[in-house]
Design a protein around this motif. Structure first.
Motif, PDB file in Angstrom:
ATOM      1  N   THR A 170       0.830  -1.205   0.000  1.00  0.00           N
ATOM      2  CA  THR A 170       0.000   0.000   0.000  1.00  0.00           C
ATOM      3  C   THR A 170       0.862   1.252   0.000  1.00  0.00           C
ATOM      4  O   THR A 170       2.081   1.196   0.161  1.00  0.00           O
ATOM      5  CB  THR A 170      -0.904   0.029   1.251  1.00  0.00           C
ATOM      6  N   MET A 171       0.195   2.396  -0.140  1.00  0.00           N
ATOM      7  CA  MET A 171       0.864   3.702  -0.142  1.00  0.00           C
ATOM      8  C   MET A 171       1.070   4.185   1.295  1.00  0.00           C
ATOM      9  O   MET A 171       0.523   5.209   1.717  1.00  0.00           O
ATOM     10  CB  MET A 171       0.022   4.728  -0.914  1.00  0.00           C
ATOM     11  N   GLY A 172       1.804   3.448   2.085  1.00  0.00           N
ATOM     12  CA  GLY A 172       2.035   3.817   3.473  1.00  0.00           C
ATOM     13  C   GLY A 172       1.044   3.157   4.408  1.00  0.00           C
ATOM     14  O   GLY A 172       0.093   2.488   3.991  1.00  0.00           O
ATOM     15  N   LEU A 311       9.527   7.405   1.395  1.00  0.00           N
ATOM     16  CA  LEU A 311       9.162   6.134   0.777  1.00  0.00           C
ATOM     17  C   LEU A 311       7.754   5.760   1.229  1.00  0.00           C
ATOM     18  O   LEU A 311       7.557   5.210   2.296  1.00  0.00           O
ATOM     19  CB  LEU A 311      10.154   5.038   1.186  1.00  0.00           C
ATOM     20  N   ARG A 312       6.779   6.087   0.435  1.00  0.00           N
ATOM     21  CA  ARG A 312       5.390   5.768   0.794  1.00  0.00           C
ATOM     22  C   ARG A 312       5.145   4.292   0.499  1.00  0.00           C
ATOM     23  O   ARG A 312       4.426   3.913  -0.423  1.00  0.00           O
ATOM     24  CB  ARG A 312       4.412   6.653   0.018  1.00  0.00           C
ATOM     25  N   PHE A 313       5.778   3.461   1.297  1.00  0.00           N
ATOM     26  CA  PHE A 313       5.764   2.016   1.092  1.00  0.00           C
ATOM     27  C   PHE A 313       5.232   1.368   2.359  1.00  0.00           C
ATOM     28  O   PHE A 313       5.931   1.296   3.372  1.00  0.00           O
ATOM     29  CB  PHE A 313       7.176   1.528   0.772  1.00  0.00           C
ATOM     30  N   GLY A 314       3.970   0.941   2.320  1.00  0.00           N
ATOM     31  CA  GLY A 314       3.361   0.270   3.453  1.00  0.00           C
ATOM     32  C   GLY A 314       2.987  -1.142   3.083  1.00  0.00           C
ATOM     33  O   GLY A 314       3.009  -1.531   1.912  1.00  0.00           O
ATOM     34  N   TYR A 315       2.661  -1.915   4.091  1.00  0.00           N
ATOM     35  CA  TYR A 315       2.263  -3.293   3.839  1.00  0.00           C
ATOM     36  C   TYR A 315       1.198  -3.723   4.841  1.00  0.00           C
ATOM     37  O   TYR A 315       1.127  -3.236   5.965  1.00  0.00           O
ATOM     38  CB  TYR A 315       3.458  -4.241   3.887  1.00  0.00           C
ATOM     39  N   LEU A 316       0.393  -4.639   4.371  1.00  0.00           N
ATOM     40  CA  LEU A 316      -0.739  -5.156   5.135  1.00  0.00           C
ATOM     41  C   LEU A 316      -0.653  -6.671   5.096  1.00  0.00           C
ATOM     42  O   LEU A 316      -0.627  -7.265   4.022  1.00  0.00           O
ATOM     43  CB  LEU A 316      -2.023  -4.670   4.482  1.00  0.00           C
TER      44      LEU A 316
END
Length: 464
Positions: A170-172, A311-316
């Motif tokens: 995701t985006m953050g 870094l708009r790098f998210g994870y779920l």
């Protein structure tokens, strides 16, 4: 004919009580019986006076806010509005950027430990050796290497036994929260449960998704299980949004026994749990909810606090069997992360450079926390070695709002507990102090010493 009697009587009503209540509100506001600016009773107080449930009052208030009849102000209460519809997005931003020369200790920022150079090197490696196409939209095939990297980044057993198939990118973290909520919420009046004092992003997400957000009372160990069960009986609720490893703003870490109690309640009430683990920089030594109940818990993280905010790098990590649904929701919102971002972040993780940055940040934060504890340790503070803020309970003679104004007069910006409570919630007499990585240790120490001096002399420093 609309009932203009306020508050209404329910003795002979045949309609649902929340309908009777909002009809009475409409009539009282439009007739001028309730003028613009009039403060309405808190939900529980009005419910007690009328002999109805708090959920009925909260439902009517929520509909009245959506119509523009009422407006809620965090920490102050519910008031008669001027009739303009409520805007979808709240006015207060999630990102606090100071436009002055003040020492800004409101937002949690990532310290500069050389990320720029490392990220540029990763970009150069990807440009020189990357084999992905930058022509088409990302798919579950083209982001597979990044999802595999995230599994390694989370580590074994933190979120239970997981594979790349359980990961949605995701985006953050805030975007991950909204994605998970969209998977969990259903019905005409969805309900989100969270801590009574909580990160404003939960409130923002609830407003965006038109869900009612109910705060659950806390103690020194986090959310109280018996109060969670009470809230579920009164209000229902499909999802609990929480931070068990490093709660913002209180820095509470929920102990294992408390987590097990909450997980058991979630099973009994068919409740899903979304756990945001973004503020926990140090090693995890307690199982997450995703590990305790893998079929109903979501685990969220990102590189924002531990590597770089840019870094708009998210994870779920989705519950077992739910990743495909979550992936479809994410694709409906933004199709997928840009392929260059996927490649850069995967490179940073796989090369070990992301973990090197994280360790530098942990050492930096730990040093700042030690400084803050040395200066403010005589006061009632809650802190953790790897959490980049402290929670200060104010002594007699101070209120959160007045201490914030006193600090503001000294060029120091902090956040009152008022900013973290839900509408009609009671704010604790406390403030959150982020440890300002953008300033020198000397300037931070001077600001903390200034605060300690003010705490000791409220009559001298409190604004008139």
């Amino acid at each position: 004919m609309i009932d203009t009697i306020w508050p209404p009587s329910f003795e002979s009503c045949t309609d649902p009580k929340y309908i009777v209540l909002i009809q009475s509100l409409r009539g009282a506001v439009r007739s001028g019986h309730l003028p613009v600016g009039e403060k309405l009773p808190p939900v529980r107080e009005l419910a007690w006076r009328l002999g109805i449930t708090p959920g009925t009052v909260a439902r009517a208030y929520k509909l009245a806010v959506e119509e523009g009849l009422l407006e809620t102000t965090v920490g102050r209460g519910t008031f008669v509005a001027d009739g303009r519809p409520e805007t979808v997005l709240p006015p207060e931003p999630l990102i606090s950027l100071s436009q002055t020369e003040d020492l800004d200790m409101r937002a949690v920022r990532v310290p500069d430990v050389g990320q720029d150079r490392v990220i540029r090197e990763a970009m150069a490696r990807v440009a020189a050796h990357g084999d992905m196409s930058y022509l088409l939209c990302p798919t579950s095939a083209t982001d597979l290497h990044a999802r595999q990297a995230v599994v390694n980044w989370i580590g074994p057993d933190v979120a239970g036994r997981i594979t790349a198939e359980d990961i949605v990118l995701t985006m953050g973290a805030q975007n991950a929260s909204v994605t998970a909520l969209q998977c969990c919420l259903h019905g005409a009046h969805p309900v989100i449960l969270t801590e009574a004092v909580t990160f404003p992003g939960v409130r923002h997400a609830g407003r965006l998704l038109r869900a009612e957000v109910i705060g659950v009372e806390m103690d020194a160990h986090g959310m109280r299980p018996e109060k969670l069960e009470e809230a579920l009986r009164r209000h229902g609720g499909q999802v609990l949004v929480t931070s068990a490893q490093a709660h913002s703003p209180t820095a509470i870490k929920v102990p294992l026994e408390r987590r097990q109690e909450i997980a058991a309640i979630a099973r009994r009430y068919n409740l899903q749990i979304i756990e945001d683990d973004c503020h926990a920089l140090g090693p995890a030594d307690t199982p997450s909810y995703r590990a305790l109940c893998p079929n109903r818990a979501w685990y969220i993280g990102s590189l924002t606090k531990s590597v770089s905010a840019s870094l708009r790098f998210g994870y779920l990590v989705a519950p077992e069997g739910s990743s495909q649904t979550a992936r479809h929701v994410a694709q409906s919102m933004f199709y997928g992360l840009p392929q260059p971002m996927l490649d850069i972040c995967a490179d940073l993780i796989q090369s070990g450079q992301a973990d090197e940055i994280r360790q530098r940040i942990v050492r930096f934060v730990n040093k700042r926390v030690q400084l803050a504890v040395n200066v403010l340790g005589s006061w009632d503070i809650r802190w953790r070695p790897f959490v980049p803020f402290i929670w200060l309970k104010l002594p007699h003679g101070w209120r959160g709002s007045t201490f914030v104004r006193a600090c503001d007069a000294e060029g120091i910006r902090i956040k009152s507990a008022d900013e973290y409570v839900l509408a009609d919630g009671r704010a604790p007499n406390a403030v959150r102090i982020a440890l300002a990585p953008q300033v020198s240790e000397a300037d931070l120490r001077a600001a903390l010493e200034n605060m300690s001096e003010m705490l000791s002399k409220p009559l001298q420093h409190a604004p008139v």
